[in-house]
Design an enzyme around this catalytic site. Structure first.
Site, PDB file in Angstrom:
ATOM      1  N   HIS B 107     -11.620   5.488  -2.674  1.00 32.93           N
ATOM      2  CA  HIS B 107     -11.778   4.347  -3.579  1.00 32.93           C
ATOM      3  C   HIS B 107     -12.809   3.408  -2.941  1.00 32.93           C
ATOM      4  O   HIS B 107     -12.924   3.359  -1.721  1.00 32.93           O
ATOM      5  CB  HIS B 107     -10.409   3.670  -3.685  1.00 32.93           C
ATOM      6  CG  HIS B 107     -10.326   2.578  -4.701  1.00 32.93           C
ATOM      7  ND1 HIS B 107     -10.796   1.301  -4.455  1.00 32.93           N
ATOM      8  CD2 HIS B 107      -9.801   2.538  -5.945  1.00 32.93           C
ATOM      9  CE1 HIS B 107     -10.557   0.544  -5.523  1.00 32.93           C
ATOM     10  NE2 HIS B 107      -9.970   1.263  -6.439  1.00 32.93           N
ATOM     11  N   ASP B 184      -5.647   4.579   3.896  1.00 31.77           N
ATOM     12  CA  ASP B 184      -5.537   3.805   2.657  1.00 31.77           C
ATOM     13  C   ASP B 184      -4.395   4.418   1.848  1.00 31.77           C
ATOM     14  O   ASP B 184      -4.548   5.480   1.253  1.00 31.77           O
ATOM     15  CB  ASP B 184      -6.861   3.876   1.894  1.00 31.77           C
ATOM     16  CG  ASP B 184      -6.757   3.318   0.470  1.00 31.77           C
ATOM     17  OD1 ASP B 184      -5.648   2.914   0.061  1.00 31.77           O
ATOM     18  OD2 ASP B 184      -7.779   3.296  -0.223  1.00 31.77           O
ATOM     19  N   GLN B 187      -2.408   4.507  -3.316  1.00 31.36           N
ATOM     20  CA  GLN B 187      -1.821   5.425  -4.306  1.00 31.36           C
ATOM     21  C   GLN B 187      -0.647   6.191  -3.703  1.00 31.36           C
ATOM     22  O   GLN B 187       0.384   6.401  -4.345  1.00 31.36           O
ATOM     23  CB  GLN B 187      -2.876   6.428  -4.810  1.00 31.36           C
ATOM     24  CG  GLN B 187      -4.020   5.824  -5.584  1.00 31.36           C
ATOM     25  CD  GLN B 187      -3.600   5.262  -6.931  1.00 31.36           C
ATOM     26  OE1 GLN B 187      -2.586   5.660  -7.501  1.00 31.36           O
ATOM     27  NE2 GLN B 187      -4.351   4.315  -7.435  1.00 31.36           N
ATOM     28  N   LYS B 210       0.870  -1.921  -7.246  1.00 36.95           N
ATOM     29  CA  LYS B 210       0.962  -0.524  -7.701  1.00 36.95           C
ATOM     30  C   LYS B 210       2.360   0.044  -7.442  1.00 36.95           C
ATOM     31  O   LYS B 210       2.757   1.044  -8.022  1.00 36.95           O
ATOM     32  CB  LYS B 210      -0.066   0.341  -6.972  1.00 36.95           C
ATOM     33  CG  LYS B 210      -1.504   0.018  -7.351  1.00 36.95           C
ATOM     34  CD  LYS B 210      -2.442   1.052  -6.768  1.00 36.95           C
ATOM     35  CE  LYS B 210      -3.871   0.571  -6.667  1.00 36.95           C
ATOM     36  NZ  LYS B 210      -4.551   0.407  -7.950  1.00 36.95           N
ATOM     37  N   CYS B 345     -13.559   3.200  -9.952  1.00 40.25           N
ATOM     38  CA  CYS B 345     -13.882   2.624  -8.642  1.00 40.25           C
ATOM     39  C   CYS B 345     -14.168   3.708  -7.612  1.00 40.25           C
ATOM     40  O   CYS B 345     -13.803   3.585  -6.441  1.00 40.25           O
ATOM     41  CB  CYS B 345     -12.775   1.701  -8.131  1.00 40.25           C
ATOM     42  SG  CYS B 345     -12.483   0.298  -9.191  1.00 40.25           S
TER      43      CYS B 345
END
Lengths: 136, 387
Positions: B107, B184, B187, B210, B345
């Protein structure tokens, strides 16, 4: 407030007669087909409007003080939305252009959602681009 | 969620942000309604109460992630801020020519902070390639980690490809070579509860919004072996240990990286969301999401849609042959199906796949087979018009 041209009035009537999203979508596709495509050479970076999810190219000229507009993009429904914009704005003087209420125009066509801030199809960006092209 | 149903909307854009549970709303309401105060400042009782609630929330977040201590959790605005924070706090650790390695699927939030750091300090940014399924090519990635490598930044689950990457071999090699590792988890954390001690990365970032939590709150986990490397990136407020007109020193982590008044309400409501998640049957949720994902993939295959990569978790990006993704998304939107179209993104990734865009359907734990049925009906209707 500028009065829409006869072409814009006719368009308005056709959209007003639509029942439901399917008919509106088919009509948009039809208008999208009428929008003349730019040649690959004409799709220059200078004419590219940034900030749209789909790239939109715009050429605005002012022969005899009236707006002449060419617009192009790949997405078919967006082409329709651009043609609807082109019909509304073509032939306007710089003063008239400043008076156009774009939100009201798309709203009358039943397409208000397509102009809302969360959609990045760039219709507002196109309008701003055309506004900036006005002769001094 | 209910209001969305009343409005005739089907939410299939949870990878962008998730709908919220009542427990989260009640925690927000209760915090603001019961008399607020700032944290880590005052001696009055409301101040003590606020500090204690805030730090308890940090503890809940740390436990949920299985971090060894609450002091390893720095609270931020979200994943993007966490990674930007790191790119500034670690800036002193690089020499010109050092390498930063990032996944091809990252991302923008886990690409641009490193890209800009590399440009500022004349570092080499190297891109870890993917294989044909959309998974990180581990062999090539391991080969790329070398003596000039200084930092590895990767995501275990891409917001475009929906495919889980096994990061363990890369993280292990990074530890052996003393390369800083950044995961990261924006998600990933939604679909697999992270175990940070097992993952053993130096840094891990994720966002509450999220994860069914509030907006504007997220975290950066920092392993204690790396705390001494982190220099403050913003100054002011209670992060200061000592200060005069011409010099200042910062407190140790986590407060030293939390300048200004933190998002107290968000932190408390995030912890309440995690408590709520903790009480749910995580196995049942995983099975439910996996079954829905199979339904989604099968339905897309049955209609000859072109999938981006081979998604195995939570989402799928696809295109209809000969149909522009923006057109498809617009007609799905007209029918009250909320999906996302565009480049998600991740412009460099879409560009490398030679795609102008794609439509993304993403799932949350509240979705059901009926949502997918509505999506497929809308898809069929849209394709009939666009064919």
């Amino acid at each position: 407030m500028t009065t829409p041209s006869p072409a814009a009035q006719a368009l308005l009537e056709r959209f007003a007669a639509c029942r439901g999203w399917e008919q509106r979508a088919r009509l948009l596709l039809e208008y999208g087909q009428q929008l003349p495509a730019l040649s690959p050479d004409e799709r220059t970076d200078q004419r590219l409007i940034r900030g749209c999810e789909s790239p939109v190219w715009c050429l605005a000229g002012w022969p005899a003080g009236r707006l002449q507009l060419q617009l192009d993009t790949d997405a078919r429904l967006l082409r329709g939305l651009l043609e609807v914009l082109r019909i509304r704005l073509s032939g306007l003087t710089p003063e008239q252009l400043g008076e156009v209420d774009l939100a009201d125009w798309y709203s009358q066509l039943g397409l208000a959602r397509q102009l809302s801030g969360s959609r990045s199809n760039g219709l507002n960006a196109v309008y701003q681009y055309v506004m900036q092209s006005r002769p001094a | 969620m209910l209001q969305l149903a009343v409005d005739g909307q089907t939410w299939l854009d949870s990878a962008a942000t998730a709908q919220k549970p009542r427990a989260m709303l009640e925690a927000l309401q209760q915090w603001y309604a019961s008399g607020v105060a700032n944290v880590h400042r005052a001696q009055h009782r409301p101040g003590e109460r606020a500090t204690s609630a805030f730090e308890q929330a940090r503890g809940t977040i740390a436990r949920w992630l299985n971090a060894a201590s609450a002091s390893h959790i720095v609270l931020t605005k979200g994943t993007t801020e966490s990674i930007n924070l790191l790119a500034h706090a670690l800036a002193g650790q690089f020499q010109p020519g050092d390498e930063i390695l990032v996944g091809a699927h990252e991302h923008h939030a886990n690409l641009l902070p490193w890209q800009q750091l590399a440009r500022r300090q004349n570092l080499a940014l190297r891109i870890l390639p993917l294989d044909t399924t959309g998974a990180l090519d581990l062999e090539k990635g391991l080969d790329m980690l070398g003596p000039r490598s200084r930092l590895l930044a990767v995501s275990p689950l891409s917001n475009v490809l929906g495919r889980r990457h096994d990061l363990a071999p890369l993280l292990q090699r990074a530890r052996e070579l003393d390369v800083l590792s950044v995961v990261d988890g924006a998600q990933y954390a939604v679909h697999q509860r992270p175990d940070l001690q097992q993952l053993d990365a130096d840094f891990f970032a994720c966002s509450a919004h999220k994860l069914y939590g509030p907006d504007g709150i997220g975290l950066l986990y920092a392993h204690p072996r790396r705390h001494a490397l982190l220099q403050p990136w913003q100054w002011g407020g209670e992060m200061i240990e000592h200060c005069d007109y011409h010099s200042a020193s910062a407190r140790p982590l986590p407060l030293g990286l939390e300048a200004g008044t933190p998002n107290i309400a968000g932190t408390i409501a995030f912890a309440a969301t995690l408590d709520w998640l903790d009480k749910l049957d995580s196995n049942a949720i995983r099975q439910h999401e996996a079954a829905l994902h199979r339904l989604l993939i099968d339905g897309l295959h049955a209609r000859d849609m072109q999938l981006v990569g081979q998604p195995d978790t939570a989402l799928a990006c696809f295109n209809a042959p000969g149909v522009h993704s923006a057109d498809l998304a617009m007609l799905l939107g007209e029918q009250g199906v909320a999906v996302r179209a565009g480049q998600h993104c991740a412009m460099p990734l879409l560009h490398s796949l030679r795609l102008g865009g794609a439509v993304r359907v993403s799932l949350g734990l509240y979705n059901d087979a009926e949502d997918l049925q509505r999506f497929f009906e809308a898809l069929d209707a849209a394709l009939e018009i666009l064919a």
